[in-house]
Design an enzyme around this catalytic site. Structure first.
Site, PDB file in Angstrom:
ATOM      1  CB  SER A   1      -0.912  -0.015   1.227  1.00 50.68           C
ATOM      2  OG  SER A   1      -1.812  -1.099   1.167  1.00 50.68           O
TER       3      SER A   1
ATOM      4  CG  HIS B   1       2.903   2.100  -4.304  1.00 48.85           C
ATOM      5  ND1 HIS B   1       3.944   2.961  -4.039  1.00 48.85           N
ATOM      6  CD2 HIS B   1       3.303   0.871  -3.879  1.00 48.85           C
ATOM      7  CE1 HIS B   1       4.942   2.270  -3.482  1.00 48.85           C
ATOM      8  NE2 HIS B   1       4.573   1.009  -3.374  1.00 48.85           N
TER       9      HIS B   1
ATOM     10  CG  HIS C   1       9.000   0.947  -2.235  1.00 44.65           C
ATOM     11  ND1 HIS C   1       9.384   0.368  -3.424  1.00 44.65           N
ATOM     12  CD2 HIS C   1       7.708   0.590  -2.042  1.00 44.65           C
ATOM     13  CE1 HIS C   1       8.370  -0.329  -3.917  1.00 44.65           C
ATOM     14  NE2 HIS C   1       7.340  -0.198  -3.103  1.00 44.65           N
TER      15      HIS C   1
ATOM     16  N   GLY D   1       0.398  40.185   2.769  1.00 40.72           N
ATOM     17  CA  GLY D   1       1.630  40.777   2.260  1.00 40.72           C
ATOM     18  C   GLY D   1       1.706  40.997   0.776  1.00 40.72           C
ATOM     19  CG  ASP D   2      -1.474  39.629  -1.827  1.00 37.55           C
ATOM     20  OD1 ASP D   2      -1.973  40.386  -0.969  1.00 37.55           O
ATOM     21  OD2 ASP D   2      -2.145  38.822  -2.493  1.00 37.55           O
TER      22      ASP D   2
ATOM     23  CB  THR E   1     -10.038  41.201  -2.938  1.00 39.92           C
ATOM     24  OG1 THR E   1     -10.240  39.853  -2.504  1.00 39.92           O
ATOM     25  CG2 THR E   1     -11.270  42.018  -2.607  1.00 39.92           C
ATOM     26  CB  SER E   2      -6.750  45.022  -4.690  1.00 38.37           C
ATOM     27  OG  SER E   2      -6.703  45.112  -3.293  1.00 38.37           O
TER      28      SER E   2
ATOM     29  CG  ASP F   1      -7.171  49.061   4.115  1.00 40.26           C
ATOM     30  OD1 ASP F   1      -7.268  47.876   4.448  1.00 40.26           O
ATOM     31  OD2 ASP F   1      -7.341  49.466   2.945  1.00 40.26           O
TER      32      ASP F   1
ATOM     33  N   GLY G   1      -4.664  48.916   1.268  1.00 33.63           N
ATOM     34  CA  GLY G   1      -5.323  49.276   0.010  1.00 33.63           C
ATOM     35  C   GLY G   1      -5.667  50.746  -0.046  1.00 33.63           C
TER      36      GLY G   1
END
Length: 597
Positions: free
Chosen positions: A58, A60, A231, A420-421, A464-465, A571, A573
């Site tokens: 098992s 695999h 394995h 952070g983006d 979202t932005s 904020d 944004g």
């Protein structure tokens, strides 16, 4: 190497996993004591006289039990994790879990070339023969990661190419062919298979102690084990390589005729099948990139264009962070019937076989595309609105440069209260528009100019932005179009911006006070409508963005993060948008006052 498991008890894990197959496919049954998954009586082609049984340790999955079903295996025998089932389990599968037919019927047992599997399956086969059952056994060895010299008498290990043996021989058996023909074709497939794997990590087996991080089992950052077995067996080398070089080395091990240690198959057919297999822990996204790299190199370096390209999770090493490449050199079966490709395309029903593309789709080779211009600005007609294109270009350039300059600050804020983006996303969009403006200077028609900019924003800004900006700008574009001919005055812009805000409000509940970019947008629009002064409007947006510090979020990812970060920073944004407005006005914040740019 992750040692965390939802089901850490290996015995319970194997049994419950096998049982799940009977839940997802009601045509299957489980012999729990012998860990055999088999087709229920009557489930499968009535013409079938030969039944194919396979199995192994098992870990695999979906091989082997996930390959049980009409057109594939009739039964599969499972051992414990990475350990062969016993000879008695195999005997029980052959003798009691499939039908037996005379006149060319019988059982084909396929097993991968690992010592324990070969011995236990071989003993089970001999027991069945002694009891009068007609049985043939085929051993699959397709791995070239370990060459002839190192493998010695053991020969090639069996890895993911095994599933092609199952599929082709299973299809032939489903069509009512006899045991000798089915076994002959299975061996032909084995003789024309080459595979090699690679992994970024070894895997942890549930129930075993966590290995020492200083042991040879651990791969360091950036290292790849080329030729790793399923394995955790060592491969041919451990190297620090990027994907293109890794794929180049893997393909060379399969296809270089001068590598006498590994030139097991002369891949010279007009038809070649490619299988790119996920060892269990690679994301679907990355698998797509790997497939593209493999196919590109096959054509560029070897002039091989596979007639079938299969990609997915067929044979794993638990959650192995790796993949394997398999090539099948398609040859004539010499049985006066279907070809290997026809057998590969033959219908089957098994949860582990995930290749839904039809033979017709492959063979049509449809190369048609739709080439019409899909961009928003591609066919925009002049609106009759006018503005000074040179001055507008200068102002917009300042605004975009201000966003780029603010990126470190925005990123720092978003690291505290988000993921952070935000800063990077704003910077990416701003730089894309700046690049666009260099090759497409503003014409002075705000509708035409904005229509050309909107698709750049949509392509470069995600999340979202990006969606909020896209909705707002598209609504602004529609509103500007409705303003009619004349000067694009601050009053015209204010009216259009207000309509953009109204459109945005239909898709998001965000309002001033919710700690979003809307906190900077609405004050700018309101003050511009009242005063017609861009500078005053920008200062109002900046003041509002500063006011979001200490404001608890009611929307967005910040809601889920919690903590007191919102008390420390504004904020992200709203701050980024305020930076844009200040740049547009040609001013910047200095201590408690303002300074011209």
């Amino acid at each position: 190497m992750s040692s965390k498991h939802f089901l850490p008890d290996p015995t319970h894990l194997v049994t419950s996993s096998l049982r799940s197959l009977t839940l997802t496919n009601p045509g299957l049954a489980l012999d729990t004591p012998n860990k055999i998954i088999y087709r229920r009586p009557g489930y499968g082609p009535s013409a079938q006289r030969v039944h194919i049984i396979s199995g192994g340790g098992s870990g695999h999955e979906p091989s082997f039990a996930g390959m049980v079903g009409p057109g594939l295996l009739s039964a599969a025998v499972a051992g414990t994790i990475f350990a062969s089932p016993s000879a008695e389990q195999v005997r029980a599968a052959i003798m009691a879990r499939v039908d037996h037919h005379g006149d060319g019927g019988g059982v084909l047992v396929t097993v991968m070339n690992y010592t324990g599997d070969v011995l236990n399956f071989g003993m089970g086969v001999e027991k069945a023969r002694a009891a009068g059952v007609e049985v043939e056994m085929v051993v699959v060895g397709d791995d070239v990661g370990v060459g002839r010299a190192k493998a010695g008498k053991v020969g090639r290990r069996g890895i993911a190419g095994t599933v092609l043996v199952h599929k082709i021989s299973g299809a032939l058996a489903a069509q009512g062919r006899g045991l000798k023909e089915v076994a002959k074709v299975a061996r032909l497939v084995v003789d024309n298979l080459v595979s090699v794997g690679a992994s970024l990590e070894h895997v942890h087996v549930p129930g075993r102690a966590k290995p020492d991080v200083n042991s040879a089992e651990y791969l360091r950052d950036g290292e790849v084990e080329i030729g790793m077995g399923i394995h955790n067996e060592q491969g041919s080398s451990r190297e620090v390589v990027e994907l293109p070089e890794l794929v180049r080395k893997m393909l060379a091990q399969m296809l270089d005729p001068n590598d006498k240690d590994r030139a097991f198959v002369n891949v010279n057919s007009n038809e070649v099948v490619l299988l790119v297999n996920n060892l269990g822990g690679v994301s679907v996204l990355e698998m797509g990139g790997i497939v593209t790299e493999v196919v590109t190199q096959l054509e560029k370096s070897y002039s091989i264009r596979p007639v079938r390209i299969l990609s997915g999770t067929f044979m794993t090493s638990l959650n192995g962070l790796g993949f394997s490449i398999t090539l099948l050199n398609v040859v004539n079966t010499d049985i006066g019937g279907p070809s290997m490709i026809e057998l590969l395309d033959y219908a089957c029903e098994a949860t582990g076989w995930s290749t839904p593309i039809s033979k017709l789709t492959w063979e049509e080779k449809n190369a048609a595309t739709r080439e019409q211009d899909a961009s928003i600005g591609g066919n925009t007609k002049p609106s009759g609105l006018k503005m000074d294109g040179t001055s507008a270009q200068q102002a917009l350039t300042r605004a975009l440069e201000a966003v780029v300059a603010a990126e470190p600050e925005v990123t720092r804020y978003d690291t505290v209260v988000g993921d952070g983006d935000c800063g990077i996303g704003l910077k990416r969009g701003a730089e894309a528009v700046l690049s666009h403006l260099q090759s497409h200077p503003l014409s002075g028609d705000p509708v035409v100019d904005l229509a050309n900019i909107v698709p750049v924003i949509e392509m470069e800004m995600d999340g979202t932005s990006g969606a909020l900006y896209a909705i707002f700008l598209n609504a602004l574009l529609a509103s500007l179009r409705s303003q009619g001919p004349g000067e694009a005055s601050p009053k015209v812009w204010a009216s259009a911006l207000q309509q953009g805000c109204e459109a945005l409000s239909r898709y998001t509940p965000a309002r001033p006070g919710d700690r979003t970019l809307v906190d900077a947008l609405y004050p700018f629009v309101d003050v511009l409508a009242k005063t017609g002064d861009v500078k005053q409007a920008a200062e109002a947006a900046q003041h509002a963005a500063e006011g979001t510090k200490g404001m608890k979020a009611s929307l967005g990812r910040t809601v889920y993060i919690g903590g007191s970060g919102f008390e420390k920073v504004p904020d992200p944004g709203a701050w980024g948008l305020a930076s844009f407005f200040l740049g547009l006005a040609g001013t910047k914040k200095v201590d408690e006052g303002w300074e011209e740019l």
